[in-house]
Every structure is written in C-alpha cells, then in structure tokens.
Scaffold this motif. Structure first.
Motif, PDB file in Angstrom:
ATOM      1  N   ILE A  43      69.494  78.155   1.970  1.00  0.00           N
ATOM      2  CA  ILE A  43      70.766  77.589   2.421  1.00  0.00           C
ATOM      3  C   ILE A  43      70.852  76.138   1.982  1.00  0.00           C
ATOM      4  CG2 ILE A  43      72.177  76.941   4.403  1.00  0.00           C
ATOM      5  CD1 ILE A  43      71.040  79.275   5.925  1.00  0.00           C
ATOM      6  N   LYS A  44      71.947  75.801   1.300  1.00  0.00           N
ATOM      7  CA  LYS A  44      72.207  74.412   0.887  1.00  0.00           C
ATOM      8  C   LYS A  44      73.482  73.933   1.562  1.00  0.00           C
ATOM      9  CE  LYS A  44      70.185  74.992  -3.762  1.00  0.00           C
ATOM     10  NZ  LYS A  44      70.117  76.463  -3.878  1.00  0.00           N
ATOM     11  N   THR A  45      73.383  72.861   2.329  1.00  0.00           N
ATOM     12  CA  THR A  45      74.567  72.242   2.918  1.00  0.00           C
ATOM     13  C   THR A  45      74.773  70.869   2.276  1.00  0.00           C
ATOM     14  OG1 THR A  45      73.508  71.016   4.741  1.00  0.00           O
ATOM     15  CG2 THR A  45      73.916  73.374   5.094  1.00  0.00           C
ATOM     16  N   LYS A  46      75.701  70.135   2.802  1.00  0.00           N
ATOM     17  CA  LYS A  46      76.024  68.821   2.247  1.00  0.00           C
ATOM     18  C   LYS A  46      74.836  67.874   2.294  1.00  0.00           C
ATOM     19  CE  LYS A  46      79.171  64.914   3.024  1.00  0.00           C
ATOM     20  NZ  LYS A  46      80.260  64.382   3.899  1.00  0.00           N
ATOM     21  N   THR A  47      74.030  67.953   3.369  1.00  0.00           N
ATOM     22  CA  THR A  47      72.958  66.963   3.534  1.00  0.00           C
ATOM     23  C   THR A  47      71.568  67.572   3.672  1.00  0.00           C
ATOM     24  OG1 THR A  47      73.156  66.901   5.964  1.00  0.00           O
ATOM     25  CG2 THR A  47      74.562  65.388   4.696  1.00  0.00           C
ATOM     26  N   TRP A  48      71.454  68.926   3.730  1.00  0.00           N
ATOM     27  CA  TRP A  48      70.123  69.506   3.890  1.00  0.00           C
ATOM     28  C   TRP A  48      70.013  70.862   3.215  1.00  0.00           C
ATOM     29  CZ3 TRP A  48      70.376  74.116   6.465  1.00  0.00           C
ATOM     30  CH2 TRP A  48      71.311  74.289   7.490  1.00  0.00           C
ATOM     31  N   TYR A  81      72.536  65.168   8.163  1.00  0.00           N
ATOM     32  CA  TYR A  81      71.497  64.150   8.177  1.00  0.00           C
ATOM     33  C   TYR A  81      71.958  62.945   7.347  1.00  0.00           C
ATOM     34  CZ  TYR A  81      68.370  67.541  10.426  1.00  0.00           C
ATOM     35  OH  TYR A  81      67.794  68.424  11.302  1.00  0.00           O
ATOM     36  N   PHE A  82      71.136  62.470   6.439  1.00  0.00           N
ATOM     37  CA  PHE A  82      71.441  61.251   5.692  1.00  0.00           C
ATOM     38  C   PHE A  82      72.541  61.491   4.655  1.00  0.00           C
ATOM     39  CE2 PHE A  82      66.944  61.087   6.945  1.00  0.00           C
ATOM     40  CZ  PHE A  82      66.936  59.904   7.678  1.00  0.00           C
ATOM     41  N   ASP A  83      73.282  60.430   4.350  1.00  0.00           N
ATOM     42  CA  ASP A  83      74.374  60.532   3.380  1.00  0.00           C
ATOM     43  C   ASP A  83      73.869  60.643   1.948  1.00  0.00           C
ATOM     44  OD1 ASP A  83      76.324  60.340   5.377  1.00  0.00           O
ATOM     45  OD2 ASP A  83      76.260  58.148   5.335  1.00  0.00           O
ATOM     46  N   ASN A  84      72.832  59.874   1.616  1.00  0.00           N
ATOM     47  CA  ASN A  84      72.388  59.780   0.225  1.00  0.00           C
ATOM     48  C   ASN A  84      70.997  60.364  -0.012  1.00  0.00           C
ATOM     49  OD1 ASN A  84      74.786  58.327  -0.533  1.00  0.00           O
ATOM     50  ND2 ASN A  84      73.891  56.506   0.425  1.00  0.00           N
ATOM     51  N   ILE A  85      70.470  61.022   0.992  1.00  0.00           N
ATOM     52  CA  ILE A  85      69.148  61.661   0.883  1.00  0.00           C
ATOM     53  C   ILE A  85      69.274  63.103   1.355  1.00  0.00           C
ATOM     54  CG2 ILE A  85      66.744  61.626   1.662  1.00  0.00           C
ATOM     55  CD1 ILE A  85      67.113  58.623   2.243  1.00  0.00           C
ATOM     56  N   ILE A  86      68.783  64.036   0.568  1.00  0.00           N
ATOM     57  CA  ILE A  86      68.841  65.440   0.942  1.00  0.00           C
ATOM     58  C   ILE A  86      67.561  65.808   1.685  1.00  0.00           C
ATOM     59  CG2 ILE A  86      69.012  67.817   0.086  1.00  0.00           C
ATOM     60  CD1 ILE A  86      70.434  66.585  -2.402  1.00  0.00           C
ATOM     61  N   THR A  87      67.696  66.283   2.896  1.00  0.00           N
ATOM     62  CA  THR A  87      66.553  66.680   3.700  1.00  0.00           C
ATOM     63  C   THR A  87      66.233  68.147   3.425  1.00  0.00           C
ATOM     64  OG1 THR A  87      67.201  65.111   5.425  1.00  0.00           O
ATOM     65  CG2 THR A  87      65.613  66.816   6.033  1.00  0.00           C
ATOM     66  N   ASN A 127      68.370  63.090  -7.576  1.00  0.00           N
ATOM     67  CA  ASN A 127      68.498  63.020  -6.123  1.00  0.00           C
ATOM     68  C   ASN A 127      67.239  62.497  -5.450  1.00  0.00           C
ATOM     69  OD1 ASN A 127      71.178  64.267  -5.850  1.00  0.00           O
ATOM     70  ND2 ASN A 127      70.169  66.133  -6.567  1.00  0.00           N
ATOM     71  N   ASP A 128      67.439  61.949  -4.266  1.00  0.00           N
ATOM     72  CA  ASP A 128      66.335  61.563  -3.385  1.00  0.00           C
ATOM     73  C   ASP A 128      66.240  62.599  -2.270  1.00  0.00           C
ATOM     74  OD1 ASP A 128      65.794  59.184  -4.793  1.00  0.00           O
ATOM     75  OD2 ASP A 128      67.395  58.156  -3.706  1.00  0.00           O
ATOM     76  N   PHE A 129      64.993  62.924  -1.891  1.00  0.00           N
ATOM     77  CA  PHE A 129      64.761  63.974  -0.904  1.00  0.00           C
ATOM     78  C   PHE A 129      63.820  63.480   0.188  1.00  0.00           C
ATOM     79  CE2 PHE A 129      65.621  66.027  -4.954  1.00  0.00           C
ATOM     80  CZ  PHE A 129      66.541  67.035  -4.623  1.00  0.00           C
ATOM     81  N   LEU A 130      64.057  63.975   1.397  1.00  0.00           N
ATOM     82  CA  LEU A 130      63.100  63.833   2.485  1.00  0.00           C
ATOM     83  C   LEU A 130      62.580  65.229   2.788  1.00  0.00           C
ATOM     84  CD1 LEU A 130      61.721  62.085   4.683  1.00  0.00           C
ATOM     85  CD2 LEU A 130      63.613  62.743   6.202  1.00  0.00           C
ATOM     86  N   LEU A 131      61.271  65.403   2.684  1.00  0.00           N
ATOM     87  CA  LEU A 131      60.650  66.705   2.897  1.00  0.00           C
ATOM     88  C   LEU A 131      59.965  66.727   4.247  1.00  0.00           C
ATOM     89  CD1 LEU A 131      58.979  67.066  -0.640  1.00  0.00           C
ATOM     90  CD2 LEU A 131      61.353  67.558   0.016  1.00  0.00           C
ATOM     91  N   VAL A 132      60.358  67.652   5.109  1.00  0.00           N
ATOM     92  CA  VAL A 132      59.773  67.777   6.441  1.00  0.00           C
ATOM     93  C   VAL A 132      59.624  69.268   6.755  1.00  0.00           C
ATOM     94  CG1 VAL A 132      60.790  65.608   7.254  1.00  0.00           C
ATOM     95  CG2 VAL A 132      62.024  67.744   7.595  1.00  0.00           C
ATOM     96  N   HIS A 133      58.973  69.571   7.860  1.00  0.00           N
ATOM     97  CA  HIS A 133      58.792  70.990   8.184  1.00  0.00           C
ATOM     98  C   HIS A 133      60.041  71.640   8.756  1.00  0.00           C
ATOM     99  CE1 HIS A 133      57.241  74.785   9.422  1.00  0.00           C
ATOM    100  NE2 HIS A 133      57.452  74.520  10.693  1.00  0.00           N
ATOM    101  N   SER A 134      60.688  70.968   9.723  1.00  0.00           N
ATOM    102  CA  SER A 134      61.711  71.678  10.494  1.00  0.00           C
ATOM    103  C   SER A 134      63.081  71.020  10.516  1.00  0.00           C
ATOM    104  CB  SER A 134      61.240  71.819  11.954  1.00  0.00           C
ATOM    105  OG  SER A 134      61.261  70.568  12.611  1.00  0.00           O
ATOM    106  N   LYS A 163      71.251  58.153  12.141  1.00  0.00           N
ATOM    107  CA  LYS A 163      71.187  57.553  10.808  1.00  0.00           C
ATOM    108  C   LYS A 163      70.579  56.157  10.821  1.00  0.00           C
ATOM    109  CE  LYS A 163      74.988  60.196   8.787  1.00  0.00           C
ATOM    110  NZ  LYS A 163      76.352  60.161   8.179  1.00  0.00           N
ATOM    111  N   GLY A 164      70.652  55.477  11.944  1.00  0.00           N
ATOM    112  CA  GLY A 164      70.093  54.134  12.017  1.00  0.00           C
ATOM    113  C   GLY A 164      68.645  54.102  12.463  1.00  0.00           C
ATOM    114  N   LYS A 165      68.094  55.251  12.708  1.00  0.00           N
ATOM    115  CA  LYS A 165      66.730  55.357  13.219  1.00  0.00           C
ATOM    116  C   LYS A 165      65.742  55.432  12.065  1.00  0.00           C
ATOM    117  CE  LYS A 165      64.540  58.181  16.848  1.00  0.00           C
ATOM    118  NZ  LYS A 165      64.802  59.379  17.705  1.00  0.00           N
ATOM    119  N   LYS A 166      64.672  54.663  12.128  1.00  0.00           N
ATOM    120  CA  LYS A 166      63.653  54.688  11.086  1.00  0.00           C
ATOM    121  C   LYS A 166      62.702  55.859  11.308  1.00  0.00           C
ATOM    122  CE  LYS A 166      63.850  49.717  10.233  1.00  0.00           C
ATOM    123  NZ  LYS A 166      63.098  48.436  10.179  1.00  0.00           N
ATOM    124  N   LEU A 167      62.172  56.398  10.224  1.00  0.00           N
ATOM    125  CA  LEU A 167      61.329  57.595  10.323  1.00  0.00           C
ATOM    126  C   LEU A 167      60.135  57.432  11.260  1.00  0.00           C
ATOM    127  CD1 LEU A 167      61.395  58.859   6.607  1.00  0.00           C
ATOM    128  CD2 LEU A 167      62.699  59.709   8.557  1.00  0.00           C
TER     129      LEU A 167
END
Length: 235
Positions: free
Chosen positions: A204-209, A179-185, A142-149, A156-160
């Motif tokens: 807690i694990k959801t579909k996208t985060w 959040y993203f379809d192919n990246i787990i936040t 998997n690909d992940f985006l790690l953030v605080h909150s 989805k079209g917005k760049k980080l």
C-alpha cells in the motif's frame, strides 16, 4: 540500490535468497529488514538470524516480535536458586504473552541451538540489542524513514528521539493517517489485507507512507521493494 522487506516471520532462508536472485541483489546494494524476522512459522527465523549476522549489507530494524523475544532472555539464564527467585509473575506474564503471539516456536529452536552453541544464542541477543528502531535513508529522488510499524502519537514538530520505543513498534496507522510532508515513512507490522481484501498480497502506497507487510504469517509471499524506483520482487 536500496531495498526493504518486512515481517518475514520464519520465512525459509533458501526462498529468501531466491528473491535476492530475482532482484540481482549484489554486494553493492543494501537491504533493510523492517522487523519481525522471527516467530510463527518454520524454525521461527533462527536460521535467518544466524545468517543475517554475517551480512555486512543487511540491516535489521527492530520489530515488536524481536523486542518481545529480548524481554524473555531470562529463560536462557543458567538455572540456579537465585535465577529462579528472579522469575517474577510479571516476567511470566511477559513470557506467556510472547508465546501467545507465536514465540513458542522460536524459543524451542533457540533452546536446541543453545545446547549446541550457547555462544551463538548470546550473539543473537547481542545482535537484536544493537538493532535500531528506525533509519533515515535516501534513494532515487526521495527521502525515507524506515520503521517497523509506523508511528504512534505522531506530531510533525516532534523529534524522533522524543518517541518511545512502543511508538515505533506497535502503531496501527489508518489509511487516512499522514506523516511527514517531504519524507516517506516505510513500515510493516500491519498486514495490508487488514485494510481490505482489495489490498491482500499488495503493497500500500499513500501520500506520506508505504506499508510493505504482505502478510507472510498468513501464507502470502513477501515482496522485496527497491526504493530507488519502487520496483517489486516476489517469488
């Protein structure tokens, strides 16, 4: 292996190291701490910060509590007529807000440290200043985006880089937010028990985060999550 943990809020360093032992964490592994090491308990996380600065395989991602501390750096300035004149009502409001949110403890321990080693306090602020707001990593399949909150004002079209720092520091996602379809936040900030008693002390694990804030400030033991296989480690 890649690990994440979040919102330690003054958790004792020696207990933190015991979680490492349970996970058999080694020099070949890497840990991301998703913000909020400091405030509320123990020594306010000061000892933890001093230790983290020496660890080559641990990366702190900025949390809202670290951001609040940085905005109060002026309290460590040398007291002169000029520095006093620069203390505006806005700065005092920022300081009061930080102290109201548990920062008084951290400031007290940093003041004590400053008496012994002002260089170390300066290094701590430099370390926090260099902490990123997010990191993109891959682990397992998997690909992940790690953030605080999580992310406020998500699109989805917005760049980080188009998000503000507050978007990464103060978000309060709802259970049905996606959040993203192919990246787990992966994030913390909101203790999982805030979503219901059934989530108390659980990730807690959801579909996208994934929310990994277990609520250490409320007395729960933190969970170290290995992203490669989602295995959890806890004292």
């Amino acid at each position: 292996m890649t690990y994440v943990i979040s919102d330690l809020h003054g958790y004792p360093l020696e207990k933190f190291k015991k979680i490492f032992e349970k996970a058999a964490f080694s020099d070949n592994d890497f840990l991301y701490i998703l913000g909020d090491i400091i405030d509320r308990n123990g020594d306010g996380g000061v000892e933890m910060l001093c230790w983290l600065m020496e660890q080559p395989n641990i990366q702190l991602i900025l949390g809202n509590h670290e951001a609040m501390l940085m905005s109060c750096k002026f309290v460590f300035d040398e007291i002169t007529n000029e520095s006093i004149d620069k203390i505006t009502s806005e700065k005092l409001e920022i300081l009061n807000n930080y102290m109201f949110n548990g920062g008084a403890l951290t400031l007290a321990y940093l003041r004590e440290l400053s008496k012994k080693s002002p260089e170390m306090v300066s290094n701590i602020f430099d370390y926090l200043h260099e902490a990123p707001l997010y990191e993109a990593v891959s682990a397992g399949e998997n690909d992940f985006l790690l953030v605080h909150s999580g992310m406020d004002n998500f699109d989805k079209g917005k760049k980080l880089p188009q998000y503000s720092s507050d978007d990464f520091l103060w978000a309060r996602p709802k259970l049905d937010d996606e959040y993203f379809d192919n990246i787990i936040t992966v994030f913390g900030h909101t203790p999982t028990f805030c979503y219901g008693d059934e989530y108390n002390g659980k990730i807690i694990k959801t579909k996208t985060w994934i929310d990994i804030d277990i609520g250490v400030s409320a007395g729960n033991e933190p969970i170290l999550l290995r992203l490669d296989d989602y295995k959890e480690f806890q004292l």
